[in-house]
Design a protein around this motif. Structure first.
Motif, PDB file in Angstrom:
ATOM      1  N   LEU A   4       0.828  -1.198   0.000  1.00  0.00           N
ATOM      2  CA  LEU A   4       0.000   0.000   0.000  1.00  0.00           C
ATOM      3  C   LEU A   4       0.864   1.250   0.000  1.00  0.00           C
ATOM      4  N   PHE A   5       0.354   2.300  -0.596  1.00  0.00           N
ATOM      5  CA  PHE A   5       1.019   3.598  -0.534  1.00  0.00           C
ATOM      6  C   PHE A   5       0.803   4.177   0.857  1.00  0.00           C
ATOM      7  N   ILE A   6       1.885   4.593   1.487  1.00  0.00           N
ATOM      8  CA  ILE A   6       1.844   5.110   2.853  1.00  0.00           C
ATOM      9  C   ILE A   6       2.673   6.392   2.920  1.00  0.00           C
ATOM     10  N   GLY A   7       2.175   7.386   3.638  1.00  0.00           N
ATOM     11  CA  GLY A   7       2.935   8.601   3.878  1.00  0.00           C
ATOM     12  C   GLY A   7       2.444   9.777   3.062  1.00  0.00           C
ATOM     13  N   SER A   8       3.196  10.856   3.121  1.00  0.00           N
ATOM     14  CA  SER A   8       2.858  12.082   2.406  1.00  0.00           C
ATOM     15  C   SER A   8       4.128  12.879   2.163  1.00  0.00           C
ATOM     16  N   ALA A   9       4.062  13.814   1.228  1.00  0.00           N
ATOM     17  CA  ALA A   9       5.242  14.610   0.891  1.00  0.00           C
ATOM     18  C   ALA A   9       4.823  15.811   0.062  1.00  0.00           C
ATOM     19  N   ILE A  10       5.672  16.826   0.085  1.00  0.00           N
ATOM     20  CA  ILE A  10       5.526  17.983  -0.793  1.00  0.00           C
ATOM     21  C   ILE A  10       6.555  17.840  -1.908  1.00  0.00           C
ATOM     22  N   CYS A  11       6.093  17.945  -3.143  1.00  0.00           N
ATOM     23  CA  CYS A  11       6.969  17.763  -4.301  1.00  0.00           C
ATOM     24  C   CYS A  11       6.862  18.964  -5.229  1.00  0.00           C
ATOM     25  N   GLU A  12       7.993  19.326  -5.801  1.00  0.00           N
ATOM     26  CA  GLU A  12       7.997  20.390  -6.802  1.00  0.00           C
ATOM     27  C   GLU A  12       7.509  19.834  -8.138  1.00  0.00           C
ATOM     28  N   VAL A  13       6.838  20.673  -8.906  1.00  0.00           N
ATOM     29  CA  VAL A  13       6.314  20.289 -10.217  1.00  0.00           C
ATOM     30  C   VAL A  13       6.949  21.200 -11.267  1.00  0.00           C
ATOM     31  N   THR A  14       7.594  20.616 -12.255  1.00  0.00           N
ATOM     32  CA  THR A  14       8.224  21.417 -13.296  1.00  0.00           C
ATOM     33  C   THR A  14       7.163  21.941 -14.262  1.00  0.00           C
ATOM     34  N   GLU A  15       7.582  22.833 -15.131  1.00  0.00           N
ATOM     35  CA  GLU A  15       6.644  23.392 -16.100  1.00  0.00           C
ATOM     36  C   GLU A  15       6.151  22.339 -17.084  1.00  0.00           C
ATOM     37  N   TRP A  16       6.851  21.217 -17.190  1.00  0.00           N
ATOM     38  CA  TRP A  16       6.424  20.115 -18.062  1.00  0.00           C
ATOM     39  C   TRP A  16       5.570  19.098 -17.315  1.00  0.00           C
ATOM     40  N   GLY A  17       5.339  19.313 -16.011  1.00  0.00           N
ATOM     41  CA  GLY A  17       4.516  18.404 -15.242  1.00  0.00           C
ATOM     42  C   GLY A  17       5.268  17.251 -14.613  1.00  0.00           C
ATOM     43  N   ASP A  18       6.590  17.349 -14.515  1.00  0.00           N
ATOM     44  CA  ASP A  18       7.388  16.278 -13.918  1.00  0.00           C
ATOM     45  C   ASP A  18       7.373  16.386 -12.394  1.00  0.00           C
ATOM     46  N   ILE A  19       7.154  15.261 -11.746  1.00  0.00           N
ATOM     47  CA  ILE A  19       7.172  15.166 -10.284  1.00  0.00           C
ATOM     48  C   ILE A  19       8.074  14.000  -9.897  1.00  0.00           C
ATOM     49  N   LEU A  20       9.030  14.251  -9.010  1.00  0.00           N
ATOM     50  CA  LEU A  20       9.872  13.167  -8.495  1.00  0.00           C
ATOM     51  C   LEU A  20       9.147  12.529  -7.318  1.00  0.00           C
ATOM     52  N   LEU A  21       8.687  11.303  -7.515  1.00  0.00           N
ATOM     53  CA  LEU A  21       7.933  10.624  -6.471  1.00  0.00           C
ATOM     54  C   LEU A  21       8.791  10.406  -5.228  1.00  0.00           C
ATOM     55  N   PRO A  22       8.205  10.498  -4.045  1.00  0.00           N
ATOM     56  CA  PRO A  22       8.942  10.126  -2.834  1.00  0.00           C
ATOM     57  C   PRO A  22       9.445   8.693  -2.948  1.00  0.00           C
ATOM     58  N   ARG A  23      10.586   8.418  -2.346  1.00  0.00           N
ATOM     59  CA  ARG A  23      11.215   7.104  -2.480  1.00  0.00           C
ATOM     60  C   ARG A  23      10.261   5.981  -2.059  1.00  0.00           C
ATOM     61  N   ARG A  24       9.511   6.199  -0.970  1.00  0.00           N
ATOM     62  CA  ARG A  24       8.590   5.164  -0.494  1.00  0.00           C
ATOM     63  C   ARG A  24       7.475   4.898  -1.509  1.00  0.00           C
ATOM     64  N   PHE A  25       6.976   5.954  -2.134  1.00  0.00           N
ATOM     65  CA  PHE A  25       5.930   5.784  -3.137  1.00  0.00           C
ATOM     66  C   PHE A  25       6.460   5.006  -4.342  1.00  0.00           C
ATOM     67  N   HIS A  26       7.672   5.347  -4.766  1.00  0.00           N
ATOM     68  CA  HIS A  26       8.259   4.675  -5.925  1.00  0.00           C
ATOM     69  C   HIS A  26       8.506   3.200  -5.624  1.00  0.00           C
ATOM     70  N   GLN A  27       8.986   2.906  -4.429  1.00  0.00           N
ATOM     71  CA  GLN A  27       9.221   1.510  -4.052  1.00  0.00           C
ATOM     72  C   GLN A  27       7.917   0.722  -4.011  1.00  0.00           C
ATOM     73  N   THR A  28       6.856   1.348  -3.515  1.00  0.00           N
ATOM     74  CA  THR A  28       5.559   0.676  -3.467  1.00  0.00           C
ATOM     75  C   THR A  28       5.054   0.368  -4.869  1.00  0.00           C
ATOM     76  N   LEU A  29       5.223   1.330  -5.783  1.00  0.00           N
ATOM     77  CA  LEU A  29       4.817   1.101  -7.165  1.00  0.00           C
ATOM     78  C   LEU A  29       5.564  -0.087  -7.761  1.00  0.00           C
ATOM     79  N   GLN A  30       6.867  -0.172  -7.519  1.00  0.00           N
ATOM     80  CA  GLN A  30       7.653  -1.273  -8.058  1.00  0.00           C
ATOM     81  C   GLN A  30       7.220  -2.619  -7.494  1.00  0.00           C
ATOM     82  N   LEU A  31       6.793  -2.631  -6.233  1.00  0.00           N
ATOM     83  CA  LEU A  31       6.331  -3.876  -5.624  1.00  0.00           C
ATOM     84  C   LEU A  31       4.932  -4.258  -6.094  1.00  0.00           C
ATOM     85  N   ARG A  32       4.099  -3.260  -6.363  1.00  0.00           N
ATOM     86  CA  ARG A  32       2.727  -3.545  -6.761  1.00  0.00           C
ATOM     87  C   ARG A  32       2.611  -3.963  -8.219  1.00  0.00           C
TER      88      ARG A  32
END
Length: 201
Positions: A4-32
């Motif tokens: 499951l996705f757990i936690g929260s974070a503030i992320c910067e958004v580039t003018e192209w819409g790029d967001i660097l996912l928090p490490r925990r979110f990215h790891q959860t995606l890879q496991l799911r």
């Protein structure tokens, strides 16, 4: 998968819409999911975006099918179906965790330069940070405020640990009395004997 996705974070958004996912979110995606793609849609009630993978979409499909079978009148929730499958776009995720928000979804969610990511289990929400701070529910305002304060504190600590840059040029002498000290060359000793003139008179 039970990840499951757990936690929260503030992320910067580039003018192209790029967001660097928090490490925990990215790891959860890879496991799911082995597929590095997320689905971005509109939240059912709140003015934000929801992000999920194909596994979640399939699970929701089974839930809707069960409700259809259990409903004597042939339950049809077209609004919910449109939200899950119609008002959705794909967002590829790079190996480093960089996700690109689709332009249309970013506009629909009114996501600006900073986003608040909040996990809700099998999916997570993306809020515009300014909107969340000004108009979000009280618990979300508290969460965003605490994250923002922590972010500012980290930035201040990072600036303080950077060593000052030394300027080029001669090293200035320490000013103790406020007057500039000028170094003079050493005086050469005299060769005529003391009192020599008086001896010749």
């Amino acid at each position: 998968m039970d990840e499951l996705f757990i936690g929260s974070a503030i992320c910067e958004v580039t003018e192209w819409g790029d967001i660097l996912l928090p490490r925990r979110f990215h790891q959860t995606l890879q496991l799911r999911s082995p597929e590095p793609v997320l689905l971005v849609g509109l939240h059912e009630e709140s003015p934000c975006l929801v992000v999920f993978d194909r596994l979640y979409a399939m699970q929701r499909q089974f839930e809707v099918a069960e409700r259809l079978a259990a409903s004597p009148g042939g339950f049809q929730d077209y609004h919910r179906l449109r939200r899950i499958y119609g008002f959705v776009d794909e967002a590829p995720v790079a190996p480093d965790g960089m996700m690109t928000l689709p332009r249309i979804m970013r506009e629909r969610g009114a996501i600006g330069q900073s986003a608040l990511l909040v996990a809700t289990g099998a999916r997570f929400e993306i809020w515009d940070l300014a909107y969340a701070l000004d108009h979000g529910p009280s618990d979300l305002v508290t969460l965003a405020t605490l994250l923002r304060v922590g972010q500012i504190a980290n930035e201040v600590c990072n600036v303080a640990t950077v060593s000052p840059v030394r300027t080029s040029g001669p090293t200035p002498y320490p000013a103790q009395s406020g007057f500039r000290v000028q170094h003079l060359p050493a005086l050469q000793p005299r060769h005529d004997p003391v009192g020599g003139r008086a001896a010749h008179q």
